[in-house]
Design a protein around this motif. Sequence first.
Motif, mmCIF file in Angstrom:
data_model
loop_
_atom_site.group_PDB
_atom_site.id
_atom_site.type_symbol
_atom_site.label_atom_id
_atom_site.label_comp_id
_atom_site.label_asym_id
_atom_site.label_seq_id
_atom_site.Cartn_x
_atom_site.Cartn_y
_atom_site.Cartn_z
ATOM 1 N N HIS A 64 9.329 -1.767 -2.653
ATOM 2 C CA HIS A 64 8.392 -1.303 -3.163
ATOM 3 C C HIS A 64 7.698 0.193 -2.155
ATOM 4 O O HIS A 64 7.861 0.043 -1.108
ATOM 5 C CB HIS A 64 6.991 -2.273 -2.766
ATOM 6 C CG HIS A 64 7.141 -3.447 -3.705
ATOM 7 N ND1 HIS A 64 6.636 -3.456 -5.062
ATOM 8 C CD2 HIS A 64 7.657 -4.633 -3.596
ATOM 9 C CE1 HIS A 64 6.875 -4.560 -5.583
ATOM 10 N NE2 HIS A 64 7.519 -5.351 -4.631
ATOM 11 N N LYS A 65 7.406 1.195 -3.034
ATOM 12 C CA LYS A 65 7.085 2.442 -2.551
ATOM 13 C C LYS A 65 5.734 2.576 -2.671
ATOM 14 O O LYS A 65 5.148 2.645 -3.894
ATOM 15 C CB LYS A 65 7.956 3.554 -3.007
ATOM 16 C CG LYS A 65 9.410 3.528 -2.966
ATOM 17 C CD LYS A 65 10.292 4.589 -3.525
ATOM 18 C CE LYS A 65 11.537 4.628 -3.336
ATOM 19 N NZ LYS A 65 12.513 5.769 -4.173
ATOM 20 N N PHE A 66 4.988 2.800 -1.672
ATOM 21 C CA PHE A 66 3.303 2.957 -1.587
ATOM 22 C C PHE A 66 3.023 4.257 -1.419
ATOM 23 O O PHE A 66 3.269 5.030 -0.474
ATOM 24 C CB PHE A 66 2.774 1.963 -0.828
ATOM 25 C CG PHE A 66 3.056 0.481 -1.064
ATOM 26 C CD1 PHE A 66 2.587 -0.257 -2.243
ATOM 27 C CD2 PHE A 66 3.925 -0.037 -0.128
ATOM 28 C CE1 PHE A 66 2.863 -1.470 -2.323
ATOM 29 C CE2 PHE A 66 4.022 -1.298 -0.252
ATOM 30 C CZ PHE A 66 3.690 -2.066 -1.339
ATOM 31 N N SER A 67 2.298 5.055 -2.392
ATOM 32 C CA SER A 67 1.642 6.267 -2.196
ATOM 33 C C SER A 67 0.322 5.833 -1.853
ATOM 34 O O SER A 67 -0.614 4.825 -2.051
ATOM 35 C CB SER A 67 1.506 7.184 -3.322
ATOM 36 O OG SER A 67 2.882 7.693 -3.477
ATOM 37 N N ALA A 68 -0.451 6.769 -0.875
ATOM 38 C CA ALA A 68 -1.983 6.439 -0.669
ATOM 39 C C ALA A 68 -2.894 7.874 -0.409
ATOM 40 O O ALA A 68 -2.024 8.813 -0.107
ATOM 41 C CB ALA A 68 -1.990 5.723 0.623
ATOM 42 N N ASP A 69 -4.060 7.628 -0.694
ATOM 43 C CA ASP A 69 -4.886 8.740 -0.520
ATOM 44 C C ASP A 69 -4.931 9.025 0.894
ATOM 45 O O ASP A 69 -5.167 8.126 1.707
ATOM 46 C CB ASP A 69 -6.099 8.434 -0.995
ATOM 47 C CG ASP A 69 -7.343 9.517 -1.303
ATOM 48 O OD1 ASP A 69 -7.731 10.069 -0.206
ATOM 49 O OD2 ASP A 69 -7.848 9.658 -2.350
ATOM 50 N N PRO A 70 -5.091 10.352 1.390
ATOM 51 C CA PRO A 70 -4.939 10.617 2.789
ATOM 52 C C PRO A 70 -6.311 10.270 3.408
ATOM 53 O O PRO A 70 -6.341 9.628 4.586
ATOM 54 C CB PRO A 70 -4.941 12.313 2.759
ATOM 55 C CG PRO A 70 -4.417 12.785 1.520
ATOM 56 C CD PRO A 70 -4.711 11.700 0.549
ATOM 57 N N ALA A 71 -7.433 9.914 2.638
ATOM 58 C CA ALA A 71 -8.586 9.169 3.129
ATOM 59 C C ALA A 71 -8.437 7.804 3.258
ATOM 60 O O ALA A 71 -9.456 7.094 3.726
ATOM 61 C CB ALA A 71 -9.740 9.765 2.503
ATOM 62 N N ASN A 72 -7.298 7.092 2.730
ATOM 63 C CA ASN A 72 -7.353 5.825 2.617
ATOM 64 C C ASN A 72 -5.892 5.178 2.853
ATOM 65 O O ASN A 72 -5.261 4.700 2.115
ATOM 66 C CB ASN A 72 -7.755 5.318 1.317
ATOM 67 C CG ASN A 72 -8.098 3.544 1.269
ATOM 68 O OD1 ASN A 72 -8.380 3.190 2.221
ATOM 69 N ND2 ASN A 72 -7.754 2.982 0.068
ATOM 70 N N GLN A 73 -5.399 5.470 4.184
ATOM 71 C CA GLN A 73 -4.213 5.212 4.803
ATOM 72 C C GLN A 73 -4.388 3.827 5.773
ATOM 73 O O GLN A 73 -5.488 3.623 6.260
ATOM 74 C CB GLN A 73 -3.489 6.050 5.760
ATOM 75 C CG GLN A 73 -3.344 7.541 4.827
ATOM 76 C CD GLN A 73 -2.548 8.476 5.424
ATOM 77 O OE1 GLN A 73 -1.651 8.196 5.761
ATOM 78 N NE2 GLN A 73 -3.279 9.680 5.731
ATOM 79 N N GLY A 74 -3.370 2.944 5.828
ATOM 80 C CA GLY A 74 -3.503 1.699 6.621
ATOM 81 C C GLY A 74 -2.497 0.859 6.068
ATOM 82 O O GLY A 74 -1.613 1.005 5.205
ATOM 83 N N LEU A 75 -3.181 -0.698 6.257
ATOM 84 C CA LEU A 75 -2.638 -1.800 5.651
ATOM 85 C C LEU A 75 -3.148 -2.297 4.250
ATOM 86 O O LEU A 75 -4.420 -2.389 4.413
ATOM 87 C CB LEU A 75 -2.595 -2.663 6.612
ATOM 88 C CG LEU A 75 -1.629 -2.766 8.012
ATOM 89 C CD1 LEU A 75 -1.708 -3.855 8.826
ATOM 90 C CD2 LEU A 75 -0.087 -2.379 7.447
ATOM 91 N N GLY A 76 -2.435 -2.292 3.377
ATOM 92 C CA GLY A 76 -2.958 -2.804 2.078
ATOM 93 C C GLY A 76 -2.179 -4.135 1.853
ATOM 94 O O GLY A 76 -1.498 -4.623 2.854
ATOM 95 N N ALA A 77 -2.114 -4.682 0.603
ATOM 96 C CA ALA A 77 -1.483 -5.842 0.597
ATOM 97 C C ALA A 77 -0.662 -5.971 -1.038
ATOM 98 O O ALA A 77 -1.129 -5.439 -1.980
ATOM 99 C CB ALA A 77 -2.580 -6.966 0.314
ATOM 100 N N LEU A 78 0.585 -6.506 -0.968
ATOM 101 C CA LEU A 78 1.153 -6.759 -2.110
ATOM 102 C C LEU A 78 1.251 -8.369 -2.348
ATOM 103 O O LEU A 78 1.464 -8.763 -1.285
ATOM 104 C CB LEU A 78 2.737 -6.245 -1.949
ATOM 105 C CG LEU A 78 4.025 -6.874 -2.968
ATOM 106 C CD1 LEU A 78 3.600 -6.233 -4.252
ATOM 107 C CD2 LEU A 78 5.255 -6.657 -2.429
ATOM 108 N N MET A 79 0.781 -8.552 -3.606
ATOM 109 C CA MET A 79 0.624 -10.025 -3.755
ATOM 110 C C MET A 79 1.347 -10.464 -4.922
ATOM 111 O O MET A 79 1.476 -9.687 -5.856
ATOM 112 C CB MET A 79 -0.893 -10.239 -3.896
ATOM 113 C CG MET A 79 -1.566 -10.242 -2.468
ATOM 114 S SD MET A 79 -3.261 -9.968 -2.927
ATOM 115 C CE MET A 79 -3.476 -8.357 -3.733
ATOM 116 N N SER A 80 1.986 -11.687 -5.005
ATOM 117 C CA SER A 80 2.781 -12.213 -5.984
ATOM 118 C C SER A 80 2.375 -13.444 -6.500
ATOM 119 O O SER A 80 1.957 -14.522 -5.555
ATOM 120 C CB SER A 80 4.284 -12.133 -5.438
ATOM 121 O OG SER A 80 4.897 -10.825 -4.931
ATOM 122 N N VAL A 81 2.511 -13.958 -7.853
ATOM 123 C CA VAL A 81 2.428 -15.064 -8.356
ATOM 124 C C VAL A 81 3.698 -15.218 -9.320
ATOM 125 O O VAL A 81 3.673 -14.444 -10.064
ATOM 126 C CB VAL A 81 1.083 -15.116 -9.170
ATOM 127 C CG1 VAL A 81 0.997 -16.249 -10.122
ATOM 128 C CG2 VAL A 81 -0.303 -15.334 -8.443
#
Length: 654
Positions: free
Chosen positions: A317-334
């Motif tokens: 998984h490749k994640f892009s991010a807004d420069p104002a919203n960098q950090g840890l997000g979540a990848l979730m699976s069902v």
Amino acid sequence: MLRLLARMLLAGVTIAGTVIAVNPAAGHSASAPSPEKPGGGVMTLATGDRVAPAGGGFAVLPTGRGGAYINYRDAAGDQYIVPRTARGTDPSQFNVSALSGQGHPAAAPRAAAADDDLHPLTVKTNDMEGAPPVGAYVWLMNTDSVSRHLSFQEITNDDGTVQYKVPAGNYAASVVFFDMDAQGKYTASRMVTINDFVVSDDKPSTELTIDERKATTLLDAKTPRASVQDGVSAGFARTDAKGKVANWGIADTSNPTYVNPQPAPKVGTMHYVAQWDGVSTNPDAGYRYDLAHDSDAGIPENQTFSVRAKDLATVRHKFSADPANQGLGALMSVSVDPTYPFPLAFNGSPDARMPGTLTDYLSTGNGGEWQQMVLTPGNTVATYADTLAVEPGRKYTATWGHGPLAPNLPQSTAPTVCTMCATGSVLQAELPIYADSEPDHHGDFGTPKTAATSHYVLYRGDTVVADKKNVKGVTLTDVPQQPGDYRLVMDVDNTALPKFSQSTRTHTDLTFHHTPAIDPASKLPGTYRCTDKALTTPCQVLPVLSLHYDLATDATNTSGARVQTLKLSVGHQSYGGAGSKSPIRKVTLALSYDDGKTWKQVPVTGHAGQYVAAWPNPRGHNATAPSLKVAAADADGNKITQTVTRPYSLRGAK
């Protein structure tokens, strides 16, 4: 030069909705008495827990503070997600089907059985100490016919019993227990199931004892690389002798969860599903596991996922991010299981660095179908993807958050829901708030109440039939059965959100033609479904144009290039190939360097829905990226115009 570069590139290359009753003669709209629904977005329960659509039902999102949840499907087919913290609360508050607007009307009352036809049943429960439990829940089902009895309720008696009066027959029961330590801290979940017992006409009463100490089988995993649990769930689809289905299960986060093995039922069937999710023990290692298995032979004795690398699929998984919203997000699976269409939890801790990459190892023995979603840091945006079907040993790549993020409709190739469809006198028009560069992605606010605002207006001809704020769609009823043109205008303003420095405003203007007679090419395939309960089959996919942008930017959607390039896909919403095939006849692109006061046309090169454009980026410390305006039309007169303010950032600029 720019035109030549464009040719070279081409060659290489969760907001509520409302039901509206339309009165065309009166020329205005009126809200029908129907609950507002998120139309595929995130909902917040009374306890503050959040749920989101998944696998044909709803799943709970991780809270970051841990938690456990009960999953239940009633006789009408409505799904309940009841948090452990909801003890003593009316369960109807957690009917997520009803909260979403997808619930079923209350069943017509049946004639009460005569007292002589009902028999006392006492379900007695014991906790791990042999004492009455605190906060346990009982599920009870008549397996001859679910219509005779299906219920779940919290145990509130001090003696740990629940009293019933039920018809004689075959039954199944299950109790979910929650363990607490001496300080009142929640430490484990346990589910004890009894697949078969009888309430007999020959006995004056029946007593069933369900002992928590029977749940000794831990749901666990042995993975090729070191990992620690960050989610687990177990549940089953239980059918009665007539084939009617009921669902029951439990989901947890980091706490241990135990079940008791059970043989296949003697009456009806059981389809058991378990999922274990784990994150790497080294936060910088950048990998996780999402594993699932199922069984039609009861609840297996072995509940340990022991997986080999060769049996797993690998998704980078490749994640892009807004420069104002960098950090840890979540990848979730069902895990997607057609026999158990009511998943429990989108498991996954915030371990996905954004921008960044994360390797996800998925099990394939469960059929290999997964639905995945991503929450950006701070739960700002929730993005969904089509169901991903994977094979053992194969490698896959997924890209998330590559901008600009703008409202657009998907081109879906795996079973999902149609958000702009019609059938008979009902027309549903929902537009996802956010979409990224992947054709099957669509998104919404990650938290239902945000500082972002939206304004949605829908016209039939020149008549306004819906004018709503902070919604992403409506369902029209009593739609005239003559062909007509509709126009949807949506404005989304993210400027009040501190975590949005890109795609701060969008303006989308869609025109589409609706013909009540269903064209075979636009008939929604049977594996897909319409979002709104009012839409019955057959259902037709409306001929709505959609745009997908692929800007040449880095993982923060930032460009330092002297010449900016854009790949642009123009097509129609489609589901499994169903949708308009009208050729794209016109595509234009304009830029504004003064926040939309003036616009300059940019040459666009390409054909058949695939286009490229190039323009010089502004230079200098105070430069900002220009706003984009794309307009397109097809041969049938369907149109789209979309404007995106600050679609990307410039490196070195403020």
